[in-house]
Design a protein around this motif. Structure first.
Motif, PDB file in Angstrom:
ATOM      1  N   LEU A  32      52.923  -4.631 -22.936  1.00  0.00           N
ATOM      2  CA  LEU A  32      52.209  -5.793 -23.461  1.00  0.00           C
ATOM      3  C   LEU A  32      50.704  -5.568 -23.449  1.00  0.00           C
ATOM      4  O   LEU A  32      50.002  -5.920 -24.407  1.00  0.00           O
ATOM      5  CB  LEU A  32      52.565  -7.032 -22.644  1.00  0.00           C
ATOM      6  CG  LEU A  32      54.025  -7.488 -22.728  1.00  0.00           C
ATOM      7  CD1 LEU A  32      54.295  -8.594 -21.717  1.00  0.00           C
ATOM      8  CD2 LEU A  32      54.378  -7.946 -24.136  1.00  0.00           C
ATOM      9  N   ALA A  33      50.190  -4.982 -22.384  1.00  0.00           N
ATOM     10  CA  ALA A  33      48.745  -4.739 -22.290  1.00  0.00           C
ATOM     11  C   ALA A  33      48.276  -3.777 -23.371  1.00  0.00           C
ATOM     12  O   ALA A  33      47.128  -3.876 -23.838  1.00  0.00           O
ATOM     13  CB  ALA A  33      48.399  -4.198 -20.909  1.00  0.00           C
ATOM     14  N   ALA A  34      49.138  -2.858 -23.780  1.00  0.00           N
ATOM     15  CA  ALA A  34      48.761  -1.885 -24.811  1.00  0.00           C
ATOM     16  C   ALA A  34      48.463  -2.551 -26.151  1.00  0.00           C
ATOM     17  O   ALA A  34      47.752  -1.976 -26.993  1.00  0.00           O
ATOM     18  CB  ALA A  34      49.873  -0.849 -24.985  1.00  0.00           C
ATOM     19  N   THR A  35      48.975  -3.775 -26.376  1.00  0.00           N
ATOM     20  CA  THR A  35      48.678  -4.493 -27.621  1.00  0.00           C
ATOM     21  C   THR A  35      47.352  -5.239 -27.554  1.00  0.00           C
ATOM     22  O   THR A  35      46.954  -5.876 -28.532  1.00  0.00           O
ATOM     23  CB  THR A  35      49.811  -5.496 -27.940  1.00  0.00           C
ATOM     24  OG1 THR A  35      49.823  -6.547 -26.958  1.00  0.00           O
ATOM     25  CG2 THR A  35      51.172  -4.801 -27.947  1.00  0.00           C
ATOM     26  N   GLU A  36      46.680  -5.195 -26.379  1.00  0.00           N
ATOM     27  CA  GLU A  36      45.379  -5.826 -26.157  1.00  0.00           C
ATOM     28  C   GLU A  36      45.380  -7.313 -26.528  1.00  0.00           C
ATOM     29  O   GLU A  36      44.559  -7.776 -27.327  1.00  0.00           O
ATOM     30  CB  GLU A  36      44.282  -5.081 -26.926  1.00  0.00           C
ATOM     31  CG  GLU A  36      44.135  -3.635 -26.486  1.00  0.00           C
ATOM     32  CD  GLU A  36      42.996  -2.919 -27.189  1.00  0.00           C
ATOM     33  OE1 GLU A  36      42.491  -3.449 -28.206  1.00  0.00           O
ATOM     34  OE2 GLU A  36      42.610  -1.839 -26.716  1.00  0.00           O
ATOM     35  N   PRO A  37      46.280  -8.087 -25.929  1.00  0.00           N
ATOM     36  CA  PRO A  37      46.309  -9.520 -26.241  1.00  0.00           C
ATOM     37  C   PRO A  37      45.073 -10.223 -25.703  1.00  0.00           C
ATOM     38  O   PRO A  37      44.545  -9.859 -24.653  1.00  0.00           O
ATOM     39  CB  PRO A  37      47.573  -9.993 -25.506  1.00  0.00           C
ATOM     40  CG  PRO A  37      47.692  -9.047 -24.348  1.00  0.00           C
ATOM     41  CD  PRO A  37      47.247  -7.717 -24.883  1.00  0.00           C
ATOM     42  N   ARG A  38      44.625 -11.227 -26.432  1.00  0.00           N
ATOM     43  CA  ARG A  38      43.521 -12.054 -25.952  1.00  0.00           C
ATOM     44  C   ARG A  38      44.036 -13.301 -25.252  1.00  0.00           C
ATOM     45  O   ARG A  38      43.347 -13.868 -24.410  1.00  0.00           O
ATOM     46  CB  ARG A  38      42.605 -12.476 -27.129  1.00  0.00           C
ATOM     47  CG  ARG A  38      42.116 -11.334 -27.988  1.00  0.00           C
ATOM     48  CD  ARG A  38      41.502 -10.219 -27.155  1.00  0.00           C
ATOM     49  NE  ARG A  38      40.377 -10.672 -26.355  1.00  0.00           N
ATOM     50  CZ  ARG A  38      39.873 -10.008 -25.319  1.00  0.00           C
ATOM     51  NH1 ARG A  38      40.428  -8.864 -24.931  1.00  0.00           N
ATOM     52  NH2 ARG A  38      38.826 -10.482 -24.653  1.00  0.00           N
ATOM     53  N   THR A  39      45.225 -13.742 -25.639  1.00  0.00           N
ATOM     54  CA  THR A  39      45.784 -14.967 -25.065  1.00  0.00           C
ATOM     55  C   THR A  39      47.240 -14.745 -24.669  1.00  0.00           C
ATOM     56  O   THR A  39      47.996 -14.073 -25.367  1.00  0.00           O
ATOM     57  CB  THR A  39      45.715 -16.127 -26.073  1.00  0.00           C
ATOM     58  OG1 THR A  39      46.316 -15.712 -27.316  1.00  0.00           O
ATOM     59  CG2 THR A  39      44.267 -16.537 -26.336  1.00  0.00           C
ATOM     60  N   VAL A  55      47.598 -10.793 -17.731  1.00  0.00           N
ATOM     61  CA  VAL A  55      46.187 -11.153 -17.884  1.00  0.00           C
ATOM     62  C   VAL A  55      45.309 -10.200 -17.079  1.00  0.00           C
ATOM     63  O   VAL A  55      44.251  -9.750 -17.546  1.00  0.00           O
ATOM     64  CB  VAL A  55      45.958 -12.616 -17.454  1.00  0.00           C
ATOM     65  CG1 VAL A  55      44.467 -12.934 -17.399  1.00  0.00           C
ATOM     66  CG2 VAL A  55      46.667 -13.565 -18.414  1.00  0.00           C
ATOM     67  N   GLY A  56      45.729  -9.865 -15.869  1.00  0.00           N
ATOM     68  CA  GLY A  56      44.942  -8.966 -15.033  1.00  0.00           C
ATOM     69  C   GLY A  56      44.829  -7.567 -15.580  1.00  0.00           C
ATOM     70  O   GLY A  56      43.878  -6.847 -15.263  1.00  0.00           O
ATOM     71  N   ALA A  57      45.776  -7.177 -16.435  1.00  0.00           N
ATOM     72  CA  ALA A  57      45.771  -5.821 -16.997  1.00  0.00           C
ATOM     73  C   ALA A  57      44.913  -5.696 -18.251  1.00  0.00           C
ATOM     74  O   ALA A  57      44.683  -4.592 -18.735  1.00  0.00           O
ATOM     75  CB  ALA A  57      47.202  -5.392 -17.325  1.00  0.00           C
ATOM     76  N   VAL A  58      44.436  -6.829 -18.789  1.00  0.00           N
ATOM     77  CA  VAL A  58      43.674  -6.815 -20.043  1.00  0.00           C
ATOM     78  C   VAL A  58      42.330  -7.501 -19.811  1.00  0.00           C
ATOM     79  O   VAL A  58      42.267  -8.733 -19.719  1.00  0.00           O
ATOM     80  CB  VAL A  58      44.444  -7.536 -21.171  1.00  0.00           C
ATOM     81  CG1 VAL A  58      43.665  -7.432 -22.480  1.00  0.00           C
ATOM     82  CG2 VAL A  58      45.838  -6.960 -21.335  1.00  0.00           C
ATOM     83  N   PRO A  59      41.248  -6.754 -19.717  1.00  0.00           N
ATOM     84  CA  PRO A  59      39.930  -7.365 -19.488  1.00  0.00           C
ATOM     85  C   PRO A  59      39.623  -8.431 -20.537  1.00  0.00           C
ATOM     86  O   PRO A  59      39.773  -8.198 -21.738  1.00  0.00           O
ATOM     87  CB  PRO A  59      38.975  -6.179 -19.600  1.00  0.00           C
ATOM     88  CG  PRO A  59      39.814  -4.987 -19.231  1.00  0.00           C
ATOM     89  CD  PRO A  59      41.176  -5.279 -19.790  1.00  0.00           C
ATOM     90  N   GLY A  60      39.226  -9.587 -20.070  1.00  0.00           N
ATOM     91  CA  GLY A  60      38.832 -10.664 -20.975  1.00  0.00           C
ATOM     92  C   GLY A  60      39.965 -11.541 -21.463  1.00  0.00           C
ATOM     93  O   GLY A  60      39.717 -12.594 -22.065  1.00  0.00           O
ATOM     94  N   ALA A  61      41.208 -11.153 -21.229  1.00  0.00           N
ATOM     95  CA  ALA A  61      42.329 -11.974 -21.674  1.00  0.00           C
ATOM     96  C   ALA A  61      42.384 -13.265 -20.865  1.00  0.00           C
ATOM     97  O   ALA A  61      41.967 -13.312 -19.703  1.00  0.00           O
ATOM     98  CB  ALA A  61      43.645 -11.215 -21.535  1.00  0.00           C
ATOM     99  N   THR A  62      42.919 -14.313 -21.475  1.00  0.00           N
ATOM    100  CA  THR A  62      43.111 -15.584 -20.790  1.00  0.00           C
ATOM    101  C   THR A  62      44.572 -15.993 -20.896  1.00  0.00           C
ATOM    102  O   THR A  62      45.294 -15.550 -21.795  1.00  0.00           O
ATOM    103  CB  THR A  62      42.230 -16.696 -21.381  1.00  0.00           C
ATOM    104  OG1 THR A  62      42.583 -16.887 -22.763  1.00  0.00           O
ATOM    105  CG2 THR A  62      40.758 -16.336 -21.269  1.00  0.00           C
ATOM    106  N   GLY A  63      45.005 -16.845 -19.973  1.00  0.00           N
ATOM    107  CA  GLY A  63      46.406 -17.238 -19.968  1.00  0.00           C
ATOM    108  C   GLY A  63      46.596 -18.690 -19.603  1.00  0.00           C
ATOM    109  O   GLY A  63      45.758 -19.304 -18.940  1.00  0.00           O
ATOM    110  N   VAL A  64      47.741 -19.232 -20.038  1.00  0.00           N
ATOM    111  CA  VAL A  64      48.154 -20.587 -19.689  1.00  0.00           C
ATOM    112  C   VAL A  64      49.609 -20.523 -19.251  1.00  0.00           C
ATOM    113  O   VAL A  64      50.457 -19.963 -19.950  1.00  0.00           O
ATOM    114  CB  VAL A  64      48.023 -21.558 -20.877  1.00  0.00           C
ATOM    115  CG1 VAL A  64      48.557 -22.939 -20.498  1.00  0.00           C
ATOM    116  CG2 VAL A  64      46.578 -21.654 -21.340  1.00  0.00           C
TER     117      VAL A  64
END
Length: 255
Positions: A32-39, A55-64
């Motif tokens: 999942l992190a390899a796809t560079e998700p933002r949300t 979220v922790g694996a992708v700098p700047g990503a946010t989660g709900v």
């Protein structure tokens, strides 16, 4: 008079609220992190362990994370703060049904598809998949953790499971994947929980309580607690062990 401290701790032996190993979780997060998700959106998140890891694996990503159990959400918020993710992850105490959250680049729904549909099974699975299709961004990913029958259970096995268990309650693995395709997805990864993952989960689910019962046999709540835990264990060992599977489907929406 008893107090909260007199009662067993809850699920402290589990990292995930389901049969999910550290190795499988690591692979899921890496993909999942390899796809560079933002949300990232986690429906029926519990304490949101996989959400926090993505979220922790992708700098700047946010989660709900969305769930209706306040105790689990509090555990998730505490974990987010401990990992420096408090400003990037929100845990919302609300229903996932007809949620206004999303769309998100990654949508997680692990063992919680029932929160997306009030229809009886197996129609509920199809409705949940359609709901997930509307919550993921183009090119995003959905990870669905969903039960399926490894084989058709016998009547004796059904009787040992939970009240009103029936053969229509789950699809076969093939029919589950077909339902995902019909809902507008392509299945990138089809994985199923191993017997070892199930045993770790089932034992970890009850371990705190079993230990408490061993040292609190005379407690006013011991008899009721013992009956509940014994029934849970029997349901697994005599009912769904080796019969109920758990699939982890990584899905991509069709454009």
């Amino acid at each position: 008079m008893t107090t909260d401290i007199d009662h067993p701790p809850r699920l402290t032996r589990l990292a995930f609220h389901g049969p999910l190993s550290e190795d499988r979780a690591r692979r899921l997060v890496d993909r999942l992190a390899a796809t560079e998700p933002r949300t990232v959106l986690d429906l029926g998140c519990g304490w949101g362990e996989l959400l926090l890891r993505v979220v922790g694996a992708v700098p700047g990503a946010t989660g709900v994370g969305v769930d209706i159990k306040a105790e689990d959400l509090a555990r998730g918020r505490a974990a987010a703060e401990e990992r420096g993710l408090g400003g990037r992850v929100v845990f919302a105490e609300e229903s996932a049904t007809d949620t206004a959250r999303g769309p998100a680049d990654v949508v997680l729904c692990l063992g919680a598809s029932q929160a997306l549909s009030s229809a009886p099974p197996p129609r509920s699975t199809a409705e949940a998949l359609r709901a997930l299709r509307g919550l993921v961004t183009p090119g995003g990913r959905v990870v669905l953790g969903e039960g399926f029958w490894e084989r058709t259970p016998t009547q004796d096995e059904l009787a040992a499971m939970w009240p009103d268990a029936c053969t229509d309650e789950y699809l076969s693995l093939g029919d589950l994947v077909d339902a995902a395709v019909e809902a507008g997805f392509r299945p990138l990864w089809v994985e199923t929980a191993s017997a070892g993952e199930w045993e770790e989960f089932e034992s970890g689910y009850r371990c705190d309580t079993e230990e408490w019962l061993a040292s609190h046999s005379g407690h006013p709540a011991a008899a009721e607690t013992r009956a509940r835990v014994d029934a849970q264990r029997s349901s697994w060992l005599r009912g769904y062990r080796g019969v109920l599977g758990l699939a982890y489907l990584t899905l991509v929406p069709v454009a």
